[in-house]
Structure formats: structure tokens, C-alpha cells
Design a protein around this motif. Structure first.
Motif, short mmCIF file in Angstrom:
data_model
loop_
_atom_site.label_atom_id
_atom_site.label_comp_id
_atom_site.label_asym_id
_atom_site.label_seq_id
_atom_site.Cartn_x
_atom_site.Cartn_y
_atom_site.Cartn_z
N ILE A 167 -8.57 2.74 -2.32
CA ILE A 167 -7.51 3.67 -2.72
C ILE A 167 -7.40 4.81 -1.70
O ILE A 167 -6.32 5.18 -1.27
CB ILE A 167 -7.75 4.20 -4.15
CG1 ILE A 167 -7.53 3.05 -5.16
CG2 ILE A 167 -6.84 5.38 -4.47
CD1 ILE A 167 -7.78 3.41 -6.61
N HIS A 168 -8.56 5.32 -1.29
CA HIS A 168 -8.58 6.39 -0.30
C HIS A 168 -7.91 5.96 1.00
O HIS A 168 -7.09 6.68 1.58
CB HIS A 168 -10.04 6.80 -0.04
CG HIS A 168 -10.22 7.84 1.00
ND1 HIS A 168 -10.14 9.19 0.72
CD2 HIS A 168 -10.45 7.75 2.33
CE1 HIS A 168 -10.32 9.88 1.83
NE2 HIS A 168 -10.52 9.03 2.83
N GLN A 169 -8.24 4.76 1.45
CA GLN A 169 -7.70 4.29 2.73
C GLN A 169 -6.21 4.00 2.67
O GLN A 169 -5.46 4.33 3.58
CB GLN A 169 -8.50 3.06 3.19
CG GLN A 169 -9.92 3.43 3.60
CD GLN A 169 -10.81 2.21 3.86
OE1 GLN A 169 -10.48 1.10 3.44
NE2 GLN A 169 -11.93 2.43 4.54
N VAL A 170 -5.80 3.39 1.55
CA VAL A 170 -4.38 3.06 1.42
C VAL A 170 -3.55 4.35 1.34
O VAL A 170 -2.45 4.44 1.90
CB VAL A 170 -4.13 2.17 0.18
CG1 VAL A 170 -2.64 2.01 -0.08
CG2 VAL A 170 -4.80 0.82 0.36
N LYS A 171 -4.11 5.34 0.66
CA LYS A 171 -3.37 6.61 0.52
C LYS A 171 -3.14 7.30 1.85
O LYS A 171 -2.17 8.05 2.00
CB LYS A 171 -4.12 7.54 -0.43
CG LYS A 171 -3.80 7.27 -1.88
CD LYS A 171 -4.27 8.40 -2.75
CE LYS A 171 -3.44 8.46 -4.00
NZ LYS A 171 -3.95 9.46 -4.94
N LYS A 172 -4.06 7.10 2.77
CA LYS A 172 -3.86 7.69 4.10
C LYS A 172 -2.59 7.15 4.73
O LYS A 172 -1.85 7.89 5.38
CB LYS A 172 -5.06 7.35 4.99
CG LYS A 172 -6.15 8.38 4.90
CD LYS A 172 -6.99 8.35 6.19
CE LYS A 172 -8.43 8.62 5.90
NZ LYS A 172 -9.32 8.08 6.91
N ARG A 178 0.87 6.06 -5.85
CA ARG A 178 -0.05 6.59 -6.85
C ARG A 178 -1.25 5.66 -7.00
O ARG A 178 -1.18 4.46 -6.71
CB ARG A 178 0.67 6.71 -8.20
CG ARG A 178 1.75 7.81 -8.22
CD ARG A 178 2.57 7.68 -9.47
NE ARG A 178 2.89 6.27 -9.71
CZ ARG A 178 3.10 5.74 -10.90
NH1 ARG A 178 3.05 6.50 -11.97
NH2 ARG A 178 3.39 4.46 -11.03
N ASP A 179 -2.36 6.21 -7.50
CA ASP A 179 -3.59 5.41 -7.66
C ASP A 179 -3.32 4.14 -8.45
O ASP A 179 -3.82 3.06 -8.10
CB ASP A 179 -4.66 6.22 -8.41
CG ASP A 179 -5.27 7.30 -7.53
OD1 ASP A 179 -4.67 7.64 -6.50
OD2 ASP A 179 -6.35 7.80 -7.90
N ALA A 180 -2.56 4.27 -9.53
CA ALA A 180 -2.34 3.11 -10.39
C ALA A 180 -1.57 2.01 -9.66
O ALA A 180 -1.83 0.83 -9.85
CB ALA A 180 -1.60 3.53 -11.66
N ASP A 181 -0.61 2.45 -8.81
CA ASP A 181 0.15 1.46 -8.04
C ASP A 181 -0.76 0.71 -7.07
O ASP A 181 -0.63 -0.50 -6.88
CB ASP A 181 1.25 2.16 -7.22
CG ASP A 181 2.27 2.83 -8.12
OD1 ASP A 181 2.47 2.33 -9.25
OD2 ASP A 181 2.84 3.87 -7.71
N ILE A 182 -1.66 1.46 -6.48
CA ILE A 182 -2.58 0.83 -5.52
C ILE A 182 -3.55 -0.09 -6.25
O ILE A 182 -3.75 -1.24 -5.87
CB ILE A 182 -3.35 1.91 -4.71
CG1 ILE A 182 -2.35 2.80 -3.95
CG2 ILE A 182 -4.33 1.25 -3.75
CD1 ILE A 182 -2.97 4.05 -3.34
N ALA A 183 -4.13 0.43 -7.34
CA ALA A 183 -5.11 -0.37 -8.10
C ALA A 183 -4.52 -1.70 -8.53
O ALA A 183 -5.20 -2.73 -8.55
CB ALA A 183 -5.60 0.41 -9.31
N GLU A 184 -3.25 -1.66 -8.85
CA GLU A 184 -2.61 -2.87 -9.32
C GLU A 184 -2.49 -3.93 -8.21
O GLU A 184 -2.41 -5.13 -8.49
CB GLU A 184 -1.22 -2.49 -9.81
CG GLU A 184 -0.74 -3.39 -10.90
CD GLU A 184 0.76 -3.32 -11.02
OE1 GLU A 184 1.34 -4.32 -11.45
OE2 GLU A 184 1.33 -2.26 -10.65
N LYS A 185 -2.48 -3.46 -6.98
CA LYS A 185 -2.36 -4.40 -5.85
C LYS A 185 -3.73 -4.89 -5.36
O LYS A 185 -3.79 -5.81 -4.54
CB LYS A 185 -1.66 -3.69 -4.67
CG LYS A 185 -0.18 -3.42 -4.87
CD LYS A 185 0.39 -2.84 -3.57
CE LYS A 185 1.60 -1.96 -3.81
NZ LYS A 185 2.78 -2.70 -4.29
#
Lengths: 484, 484
Positions: A167-172, A178-185
């Protein structure tokens, strides 16, 4: 009458020491699997706690009356189910001390000895099994070890660390996601042969975990993983975590780390190694070829409480960079703060729970009172017994050994017979009551698992076990002929 | 030289029993908080495990040399930090038996006694503290109890059950919504005063958890919760879970269950009660007014390992309907199946881990060897000691008691002094080395917490503690006057 005082404790405790010594020294005489039915215990004891204290002698007497009829004797040399769980005299004594001190080691200051002995014991253990320096605290880098309760927790903790990192890396790259969008992927990987707790970690952690197919030898291979990662990336998913198993529960198979490692590293996928059972064998250098590639992992876990003589619970986990975990779940109220924060690990950040017992004492006592040599001897002896049993099975042409015997597990079945006949064989063996096995199934082939579990096991025990199997087969095959 | 044999174990184990008895009987003589610095232990022992076994006498000698200098003595009557953790002679002896049997009770068949004693002990405990029948297995309904490792795990497990229930229910109305979409809308509630592990459970479980404001007495009230639920529903979210605390860590405050319960029930919000510390007090009927409304909860947890004399870990959790949990994470491989499934709980489905020790023995031994009366006596005595200390604090007009004293915790501070002066007071007290306290802070007011922790505590210990506090205040206030 008042509660128990120190003098009574001395008597009671010493009586219990003798009871446990007698129990373990004579464990072969007990029926390995109890014959009780569900609900057996409730009628044997009162329906409420007593108002006034009972005497400790009454409690002692009730062990044989109430408890033992319902105990499955995991330390009997006739117990071959699941995988071993450890039991040793040094570990039992260490637990008395741990219970006496009874500190809760959630932070360094809450009992410095509890944290510090753990740090050093994890180094001792890591060196013993030949882990790369990067995993060890003594290397002076970020890495280090921690005692988890079980391998299931280690798998979940590693997954949560990997999730935080991803999540940290994708957010960069995508600050607006949002966290939930990333977690879902996010998508993780394991083999279809990994332990049920890996699938469960995915459920608990709320991420997708794919069970990938294995090769003909039940191993997860690098190309399978690579293909899955590519497919998922093409579908817009984010591969983030993989669990490789060294010594699967069904058949004690070793995933191919040398192939999986580079695929994970190239794709920024956190590689966790679950060596729950077999990891202890790496104390013997001749088995380390089975963990080649370990340096590519991000985290590694094995259970001294399985095959290394340290009583449950003691799952040894190492992380190359614990900070992903520590920072992900760091909730730090004033009442848990202390002045030395940062100069020693506060292990509460490394685990699911807050509280933790002084478990490193068990490791210390076991390693010192066995010595590396006797632990190696123990592992080699048990593997030798498995090979001895393998030889006995192979000497009877009605049987086949279905998996290569590498550790203390022999997988076998009646050759040329259906699953159903083999199921009847297992039922017959367990019904005779002398030994206890559990089955497994891979690719629709049902087979029996004979795990060498007790540290007391000898060749003569293997012969008893083989006799039970052989005679049960006689019964089952005869019944089959006679049309039962 | 070979590994430890039974005869050596008898000697070593009995020596350790004596050591622990001596340690606990003389614990007042030890400095409660060690003076070691981070890293103290590593130089005291070898950097690797020995190749050949050490003697057990060497190990015994090393306890005072290596371990004790770094132990924080949680069972000293001079230890007043955090909350108590239990330690009793019957529990220590029970653990010897548990370690000797060393079964892993993940399913009924894996050791029927382990599961069955737990079921009945959870009924004994539930009856002792006056839990409604619906929570008890003996009621014949769905409800029942389970031993978790810690209250943190219980909070997480309840959250996961609540999450599974909410997703299931929402899906009935919206079959096209995906789990991830629903999970993202879920919102749980707790008070800003609840334990840090509640916030952490939200992080681990991947759902939003709101910390709601409390009233002037630090209690979560029904109208606050109702308002939050309404706001969130209006914003399109799905309220699903609430944690009420009976006995907060900072100030031992009790949320208003009678108000919170109906709000949860009316809004289909799973109510979990975290009574980790204070739950033990409900063994005394005169304190049950503090849990009025408990019948509206879905799950309830308290720690016998805190205040009910059962050594860690033993967190007692009851669920009215465990099926939400069991079905949510039920992964059931062939090697764990057995013929009696369904007729007794397979506790592995009730917890995060797979493996579990035989922990109900500790409850059995403690309840029988104390008897309900002595446990009541223990709770009442410790609450009495807190009131005695409260009286001492109130006798000195420099001080104020900041929270109502209901259990074994006294919150106090130097009246009319800044937080900084009170911080100096705490540092001074701990630096003197006789007693150990930790602070807390509510609404920017810093205060000191004096928890009655040791089962050995007497009025004379409270007098020692008070003397330390008083003299430290003399120092701090004098330094303030003198401009230090």
C-alpha cells in the motif's frame, strides 16, 4: 480454609513433576487415542466451581479419573498423526520459571530480560539452521527474529507486513488511491499444497490469495508463479505476497525456492517461507540444500515447538525488515511508552497480541541442555526411523510409498486399490487402537501419513506400527475378497 | 553426554519448584524495576548455542546471573504499573501438567479432554461472574465460551465475526455488492478511552473504527453512539460493531452498557464487551451493577490471567452465536477432519491460530484450589487496598484523586500543578527504585496510576507506596521552589 501457600506448592509441584516423569516414561502403555464420546467429561465433574477449596490431593487424583481418559497421547511413540509437537524436560522446567516470573514482555521496560533473551535466542536459532546474516539481529542491520505463537500467526503477520509495504509503495505512485482501493487489487500466492492456515491468513487479512498448481512432485515452481503474476498484472491487480512451503503438511514436499525467489524479487513480491515442521532439520547441514534460495525471502518461519524439542507455543520468525510491520500497527498509548524506546525492540509491534509470555527461556534451556549435537542427533534419528518404516512398507508388495521420504514423514497406500479401500484401511488401523494416523489426499489420491512424532520413538516402535498397518491390511483385503 | 533423562528432570524440576517458591516468597526484597541498559544481556552469554550440553546446575546458576538483573518484578507488591497479571501456585502446577501432556487441541479428536474441559470451565467461569445463560454452553443453545490468548485477540475475533455477519446480511439485500465494497462501508465504534488494542483490531481487520468522545466521567454514553451511527448511516456507511469497555486501562472507567446495549440492538450492531481487567470483579455480586445491560451484548471477554489468579495466557471469551466466526474462517483440510465433527466444538474455528495448548487445566486447578470464596476474598481485598491508598492520598492536600476508585486502581496527581510537574513526580518515583508506576493522560490531564497488582499486597505495602509518593513529591516540589 485458605488458598494454597508456598509450602503446599512445594509438595504439589514436586508431586506433579513426578507424575509427568512417570507419564512420559510409561506413555507406551496407554491407548494412544481415547475411546470417549463427545460430552464424556461434563458428567464427571460438578456443574459449578466449588465455593470452598478442594485439596490438591483430590485434584491429583482427578487427573487419571477425569482428564486421562480423554487425552490423545501426542508423545506416545504410537502417535503418528499430523506432525510432531515438541515436549522435552528442559522446556517443561523453563516454563515453570516463566510462570513463576510471569512478566508480560510487551515492551522492553516491561521486563528487559524477556525481550533481550528473545533477541539473542533468535540469533542462536538462526545461526543453528544456517539463516543468512540479514535475518539476524547480531548482524547490526534491520533484520531480526521474534517468537510468534504459531506458524499461522507468522503467515498472517508477514501478510500484514507485505500489505502495508505494498500500500505504501503504490501510494507513492498513485497518491490519490485510497487504501481500500489498493487492498482490493492486492493478490498473494501460495501453492495448492500449502497449509490451510495460509488460505485462512488471506481471509483474515482481507486480501485475495491464489492457490497455484504444483508440478508432478507437488512442488510450487517458479514458472507457475511467474505466469500467475503476469496474468494478474495484466488484469490490473497488484501481486504483493507469496508463501513458499518447505515441508508441506500433506506430503512434506519442498517448494522450489531457487526458482520462486528470483520471481518474487523481480516482481517486488514479499516472499514468506513457511518451514513450520521441516525447518528444524536445517540444524543438520546435510539438509540445507532444501532451503537453497532462502536469502531471497523477506520472512522465514519454523516451529521449534514442532520438531526442535521446545514445548508449544514457540514459532520462530525472522524478518529482514520488521519496520513494515512495526509501523503498520503501531498504536502507542502513554501507559506503554518508556524512555528506551528505539534502542531495543518493543515486541508488541511485531505480533497480533499485546501480551506475551517469557518464551525464550524454553529455547535457552533446550539448546543448552541438549546442545546442538543432540538436537542434530534427534533429527537424524527420526529421519532414520522414517526411512526404516519406508523400507518395511516397500518390503510388502501390496503397498506403495507415494512421496519421496525426505524428513520424518512416510506417505503410503495400498497399491492398485481404490481410495475407498485405503479409507477402510485407515479406519481399521485407528479402530484397532494401538497406533494413530491421519490421512491426506493430493489430486484425488487418498493416502496414509505416518509421521514420526515422539522423541521416544525407536526402531521397535516402527515395527509395532508396521505390524498394525500390515495386519489391518490383511483384514481389509480379506473382507474385500469376502465381500464385506 | 546425552540429553536430559527423566531422573535428571525430577531433580531439576523440583529444584526449580523450590526456586520459584523462594522467588515469590521473597520478592519484596528485589528492586522492582531493573537498572540495566538496553543490550545488557548479550555480553553475558555465548554468541552461539553450545555444541555439547551444559549441566542443569549451570543453567540454574545463570538465572540469577543473566535473567534476574533484567526482570521487572510484576508480582512484587511494589509493582503498580499497567494492570495486574496473574500468578498463582495452582496455575503453575497446572501448566506443568499441560506441558507434560503437551497436546494440541485444535479439534475435538486431537484431545477430547482439552476441548471438553474448556467447554465446562467456561461455563463455570461464566456462572461465577453472573453471565446470562445465553452465553453458556450448558444452556443448550448456540452460545459458548472459548479461551483466547489475550483480550486483543478477543476484540479482533469479535470484529471478524461481526464483519462476517454484516457482509452476509448486506448481501441478502444487495446480492450484487462485492465483499470489498461492503467492507469499505463498514464502520465500528468504541470510546476514545478504550484500549489501544481496539484501534489495532480495526487496523488489522481492515475496517474503520471510530473513537467516540466520552462524558465528563470518561464513559461512553448511548446518545453519543446513537448520534454517530445516525451520522454514518446518513453518509452511506454501514455501522456493524461496537466495543464497550468495563474498566478502561487509563482510569478503570465503565462505559454505560444499559444505554449502549439498546442502541446496538436497535441498529443491528454487534456489541462486544471488553472487561479484560474488571470482569474478574463480577465474581462478587456487589459489583455486578457495573455490568448491567450485559445481556444485550453479542460477545464478552475478560482475562482470568489479569485479576483471577490464572497465569497468562487465559482470556475468557463468550459468544452468543459463535457460528458467525466458525463459518467465516472455516478451512477444513482432510488431515484435520474427524468423525465427531459437529457434536463438540472444534476450537480452531473460534480463534486466529490453529494450534492451542491445554489451558483449561489452569482454570480448573485455580478454581478448585482457591474456591469461589477465596477468589472473592482476593478481589475484595485488592479493592480494599486501593481504597486504603485513596484515603492516604486524600489525607495529603497537595494531591487529588482524579477518578472515582471502583476497583484496584487509584488515579491521582499533584493538585494545582502542571502536567510537567506531575511528569517529574512520576520520574522521581520510578528513579528512587522502590516502587513502579506508569502514567496516563485523559483530555490533556496527566496523572499517575497506582494499580494494586500483586496477590501478596498488604496494607503495609500501600504504606510503603504512599511513603515513596509523598517523599518524591517533597523532592519535586522543593526543587520547584528552589528553581531546579
Amino acid at each position: 480454609m485458605d488458598a494454597m501457600e508456598a509450602n503446599q506448592f512445594r509438595e504439589f509441584g514436586k508431586t506433579m513433576i513426578d507424575y509427568v516423569a512417570n507419564y512420559l516414561e510409561n506413555i507406551r502403555d496407554r491407548r494412544v487415542l481415547p475411546t470417549v464420546e463427545p460430552g464424556y467429561l461434563r458428567p464427571l465433574i460438578p456443574s459449578e466451581a466449588p465455593q470452598k477449596p478442594d485439596s490438591w490431593k483430590d485434584v491429583m487424583d482427578d487427573i487419571e479419573r477425569v482428564i486421562m481418559p480423554g487425552v490423545t497421547h501426542w508423545h506416545s511413540p504410537k502417535f503418528h498423526a499430523y506432525f510432531p509437537t515438541a515436549n522435552s524436560y528442559p522446556a517443561i522446567v523453563a516454563d515453570i520459571l516463566s510462570d513463576g516470573i510471569a512478566c508480560i514482555g510487551f515492551s522492553w521496560i516491561a521486563s528487559p530480560a524477556c525481550t533481550e533473551l528473545e533477541v539473542v535466542m533468535m540469533d542462536w536459532l538462526g545461526k543453528m539452521i544456517g539463516l543468512p546474516e540479514e535475518f539476524l539481529a547480531c548482524s547490526g542491520g534491520k533484520g531480526g527474529g521474534v517468537i510468534q505463537g504459531t506458524a499461522s500467526e507468522a503467515t498472517l503477520v508477514a501478510l500484514l507486513g507485505a500489505k502495508a509495504r505494498a500500500i505504501h509503495q503504490v501510494k507513492k505512485e498513485h497518491p490519490d488511491w485510497r487504501d481500500a482501493d489498493i487492498a482490493e487489487k492486492l493478490v498473494g500466492y501460495t501453492s495448492s499444497q500449502s497449509h490451510s492456515s495460509v488460505e485462512r491468513a488471506g481471509l483474515l487479512g482481507g486480501v485475495k490469495l491464489r492457490g497455484l498448481p504444483t508440478d508432478d512432485s507437488n512442488r510450487l515452481r517458479g514458472d507457475t508463479l511467474e505466469k500467475a503474476i503476469k496474468e494478474d498484472r495484466d488484469a490490473g491487480l497488484i501481486p504483493f505476497y507469496a508463501v513458499a512451503t518447505l515441508g508441506t503438511t500433506s506430503s512434506c514436499t519442498f517448494d522450489n525456492l531457487e526458482e520462486i525467489g528470483p520471481v518474487c524479487n523481480d516482481n517486488n513480491v514479499w516472499l514468506h517461507i513457511d518451514a513450520a515442521y521441516a525447518g528444524a532439520a536445517f540444524v543438520c547441514p546435510e539438509y540445507r540444500y532444501l532451503m537453497k534460495g532462502v536469502e531471497m525471502a523477506d520472512s522465514f518461519d519454523f516451529n521449534p515447538h514442532k520438531w526442535m524439542l521446545v514445548n508449544f507455543d514457540c514459532s520462530a520468525m525472522w524478518l529482514k525488515d520488521p519496520n513494515w510491520l512495526v509501523n503498520a500497527f503501531n498504536v502507542d498509548p502513554l501507559y506503554l511508552k518508556h524512555d528506551q524506546q528505539g534502542s531495543a525492540p518493543d515486541y508488541r509491534h511485531w505480533q497480533i497480541q499485546l501480551g506475551r509470555r517469557f518464551r525464550s527461556l524454553k529455547i535457552w534451556f533446550v539448546l543448552r541442555l541438549y546442545g546442538v549435537e543432540n538436537i542434530q542427533k534427534h533429527i537424524r534419528k527420526q529421519i532414520g526411523l522414517a526411512h526404516y518404516f519406508e523400507k518395511l512398507v516397500k518390503s510388502d508388495e501390496r503397498f506403495e510409498v507415494t512421496e519421496e521420504v525426505l524428513m520424518g514423514l512416510v506417505c503410503f497406500r495400498l497399491k492398485n486399490e481404490t481410495n475407498e479401500v485405503n479409507e477402510r484401511l485407515l479406519k481399521r488401523i485407528n479402530a484397532r487402537g494401538t497406533i494413530h494416523l491421519v490421512p491426506s489426499k493430493i489430486r484425488d489420491m487418498y493416502f496414509l501419513r505416518m509421521a514420526v512424532c515422539s522423541r521416544l520413538s525407536e526402531e521397535s516402535d516402527m515395527e509395532v506400527t508396521w505390524k498394525e498397518v500390515r495386519e489391518s491390511a490383511d483384514d481389509v483385503l480379506e473382507k474385500k475378497v469376502n465381500g464385506f
